[in-house]
Design a protein around this motif. Structure first.
Motif, short mmCIF file in Angstrom:
data_model
loop_
_atom_site.label_atom_id
_atom_site.label_comp_id
_atom_site.label_asym_id
_atom_site.label_seq_id
_atom_site.Cartn_x
_atom_site.Cartn_y
_atom_site.Cartn_z
N PRO A 23 46.17 59.70 -7.92
CA PRO A 23 44.95 59.94 -7.14
C PRO A 23 44.40 58.66 -6.51
CG PRO A 23 44.40 59.81 -9.46
CD PRO A 23 45.90 59.67 -9.38
N HIS A 24 43.75 58.79 -5.37
CA HIS A 24 43.20 57.65 -4.66
C HIS A 24 41.78 57.38 -5.16
CE1 HIS A 24 46.08 58.94 -1.19
NE2 HIS A 24 46.72 58.41 -2.22
N THR A 25 41.69 56.87 -6.36
CA THR A 25 40.39 56.61 -6.97
C THR A 25 39.81 55.31 -6.45
OG1 THR A 25 41.38 55.44 -8.83
CG2 THR A 25 41.10 57.83 -9.05
N ALA A 26 38.51 55.13 -6.69
CA ALA A 26 37.83 53.90 -6.26
C ALA A 26 38.43 52.69 -6.96
CB ALA A 26 36.34 54.01 -6.56
N GLU A 27 38.74 52.83 -8.23
CA GLU A 27 39.31 51.71 -8.98
C GLU A 27 40.68 51.32 -8.44
OE1 GLU A 27 39.97 50.36 -13.64
OE2 GLU A 27 39.56 52.45 -13.13
N CYS A 28 41.47 52.32 -8.03
CA CYS A 28 42.79 52.06 -7.46
C CYS A 28 42.66 51.32 -6.13
CB CYS A 28 43.53 53.37 -7.29
SG CYS A 28 45.21 53.20 -6.66
N ILE A 29 41.73 51.75 -5.29
CA ILE A 29 41.50 51.10 -4.00
C ILE A 29 41.04 49.66 -4.20
CG2 ILE A 29 40.07 51.14 -1.92
CD1 ILE A 29 40.03 54.20 -2.19
N LYS A 30 40.11 49.47 -5.14
CA LYS A 30 39.60 48.14 -5.43
C LYS A 30 40.72 47.21 -5.91
CE LYS A 30 36.88 44.79 -7.10
NZ LYS A 30 37.80 44.16 -8.05
N THR A 31 41.60 47.72 -6.78
CA THR A 31 42.71 46.92 -7.28
C THR A 31 43.65 46.51 -6.16
OG1 THR A 31 42.60 48.06 -9.42
CG2 THR A 31 44.63 46.89 -8.90
N CYS A 32 43.90 47.42 -5.23
CA CYS A 32 44.79 47.13 -4.10
C CYS A 32 44.20 46.05 -3.20
CB CYS A 32 45.03 48.41 -3.32
SG CYS A 32 46.20 48.24 -1.95
N VAL A 33 42.91 46.14 -2.93
CA VAL A 33 42.24 45.13 -2.09
C VAL A 33 42.24 43.78 -2.78
CG1 VAL A 33 40.05 44.48 -1.03
CG2 VAL A 33 40.84 46.84 -0.88
N ASP A 34 41.94 43.76 -4.07
CA ASP A 34 41.92 42.50 -4.81
C ASP A 34 43.30 41.85 -4.83
OD1 ASP A 34 39.27 42.73 -5.31
OD2 ASP A 34 39.47 43.42 -7.39
N ARG A 35 44.34 42.66 -4.97
CA ARG A 35 45.70 42.12 -4.99
C ARG A 35 46.03 41.45 -3.66
NH1 ARG A 35 48.53 46.58 -5.34
NH2 ARG A 35 48.03 46.84 -7.56
N CYS A 36 45.59 42.08 -2.58
CA CYS A 36 45.86 41.52 -1.24
C CYS A 36 45.13 40.19 -1.05
CB CYS A 36 45.45 42.53 -0.18
SG CYS A 36 45.65 41.94 1.52
N THR A 37 43.84 40.15 -1.39
CA THR A 37 43.08 38.92 -1.20
C THR A 37 43.59 37.79 -2.09
OG1 THR A 37 41.44 39.72 -2.79
CG2 THR A 37 41.02 40.12 -0.45
N GLU A 38 44.04 38.13 -3.30
CA GLU A 38 44.59 37.11 -4.20
C GLU A 38 45.92 36.57 -3.68
OE1 GLU A 38 44.85 38.92 -8.00
OE2 GLU A 38 42.67 39.06 -8.29
N ASP A 39 46.78 37.46 -3.17
CA ASP A 39 48.08 37.01 -2.65
C ASP A 39 47.92 36.08 -1.46
OD1 ASP A 39 49.25 38.52 -4.58
OD2 ASP A 39 49.86 40.17 -3.27
N TRP A 40 46.89 36.33 -0.65
CA TRP A 40 46.68 35.49 0.53
C TRP A 40 45.70 34.35 0.27
CZ3 TRP A 40 49.34 35.52 5.01
CH2 TRP A 40 50.16 36.61 5.28
N GLY A 41 45.19 34.26 -0.94
CA GLY A 41 44.28 33.17 -1.27
C GLY A 41 42.96 33.24 -0.53
N ILE A 42 42.44 34.45 -0.33
CA ILE A 42 41.18 34.64 0.39
C ILE A 42 40.06 34.85 -0.62
CG2 ILE A 42 39.93 36.02 2.08
CD1 ILE A 42 42.63 36.90 3.21
#
Length: 429
Positions: A23-42
């Motif tokens: 399911p596309h839960t809020a926690e899942c969306i938040k984790t995906c966004v955090d992973r992206c910003t961490e990988d790019w060092g933002i």
């Protein structure tokens, strides 16, 4: 979305495209966004806002875009982000600490969709859809229509912006040809009173379609949100008077349409970001905010100025302490008697001031805002907002210019992300 100072223009950059399992839960969306910003060092404090639709999972994944409490001290403003994030999650029941504003297109469509929930309007639109379906399914009727007016009828789509307006507008545009062909095919069509109601409904939806077309740009459209919504608010206010008592149901619907999350500072989902972008756009700020005497607009202007002032980071300066302790070996070379060695050497160091101290000061952005408002009282030669700010030297508005370029480069919707998603979805089929 960012403003590139090298190329001197706004740019879209796709950092990541992930497929999220159900399911596309809020926690899942938040984790995906955090992973992206961490990988790019933002770092999160570099992200001004996230634009999403009005889905409950998106709302829960991010926190509302609200300015910091002006009563908070400077010490609180430089606390670690981890502490702030934990406080936000507990207080706002949000998974994320990144600010969020709703996509203006989705908000407009929510307002427009209120129309179809009205029983009388829904009956009229259902009859229109049946007529359009008849024409689109019949090659004979379509051919006759093309011979008469060189146009065909269009069908609306729930996921396509302004599609209901386009369907109504095309039907009214070729009304005579439609009636002629329908008579020849022995089909039922609208009554004279229904044609009149459909014309009034088109007039109600027309400004929504026009502003949707204007705001759908991928960049440089956030500053146009407040003027567009104020214009729509004026249209909805005048519509009942223009229609009189003829169409009371449409007039009552017009009165219910609101844009609180963008214009009402008391709304729980209100964000001052769009008002700030409008204020920093010299092509629309005078008419929309500065020259508008409405009390609510003046409050909106004040919130925009407060947001801009709080967006300027404090300047941290390192100052050498006056009572600096001499380095090892230096003490012997000095003239005079040698100082007595302290009994508790490390305790003495802990109680003495450090060799350097941090001095936090807030730039005087209020003065730059006042100067900018004075400049707006004079004619502006530049055609676009970005041209205006590009013409200003860095020393003229050292604190205001970077914020203006960032806000003015932002889009008003998530249309770019949805286009990318559609392209990739078609490739995978």
């Amino acid at each position: 979305m960012l403003f590139c100072t090298v190329d001197n223009k706004a740019q879209h950059i796709l950092l990541r495209l992930d497929q999220i399992a159900h399911p596309h839960t809020a926690e899942c969306i938040k984790t995906c966004v955090d992973r992206c910003t961490e990988d790019w060092g933002i770092p999160q404090h570099k992200i001004l806002t996230v634009i999403t639709d009005n889905g409950s999972n998106m709302i829960a994944a991010f926190k509302p875009n609200e300015p910091e409490d002006p009563t908070s001290s400077e010490d609180e403003s430089i606390e670690t982000s981890d502490t702030e994030d934990s406080e936000v999650v507990g207080e706002d029941q949000r998974f994320g600490a990144i600010d969020r504003i709703p996509c203006v297109f989705h908000t407009l469509q929510l307002v427009v969709n209120m129309i179809q929930k009205d029983a009388s309007v829904n009956r009229l639109l259902s009859k229109v859809r049946v007529l359009v379906k008849l024409f689109r399914k019949s090659s004979v009727a379509t051919e006759r229509l093309l011979q008469l007016c060189h146009l065909t009828l269009v069908k609306d789509c729930p996921t396509r912006w302004s599609s209901t307006y386009l369907m109504i507008s095309r039907l009214l545009e070729i009304k005579d040809a439609v009636v002629q062909v329908a008579d020849g095919m022995s089909w039922d069509y609208l009554l004279p009173s229904e044609w009149q109601r459909l014309t009034a409904l088109r007039d109600l939806l027309l400004p929504f379609a026009e502003h949707t077309q204007m705001l759908q740009s991928d960049t440089q459209s956030l500053s146009l949100v407040v003027p567009a919504l104020l214009d729509l608010h004026g249209h909805l206010t005048e519509f009942p008077h223009a229609q009189g008592a003829s169409f009371k149901d449409l007039s009552s619907l017009a009165k219910k349409m609101k844009f609180s999350c963008f214009l009402d500072h008391t709304d729980s989902m209100f964000s001052p970001l769009t008002a700030a972008a409008c204020f920093l756009d010299p092509t629309v700020a005078p008419e929309a905010l500065l020259d508008n005497d409405d009390e609510q607009i003046q409050v909106l202007l004040g919130r925009a100025e407060d947001y801009i002032s709080q967006s300027v980071p404090p300047v941290v300066r390192e100052e050498e302490a006056e009572d600096e302790e001499p380095e090892e070996g230096e003490e012997e070379s000095r003239e005079g008697p040698q100082k007595k060695r302290p009994r508790f050497k490390f305790l003495s160091k802990a109680t003495r001031p450090s060799r350097s101290s941090l001095s936090v000061s807030k730039p005087c952005v209020k003065e730059e805002i006042r100067k900018f408002k004075e400049q707006l009282s004079q004619p502006i030669n530049e055609e676009t907002a970005l041209e205006f700010w590009a013409a200003q030297g860095d020393s003229v508005y050292p604190n205001l210019k970077p914020i203006a370029l960032d806000l003015l480069a932002m889009p008003a919707s998530q249309a770019f992300a949805e286009r990318v998603f559609s392209v990739e979805l078609n490739r995978g089929r």
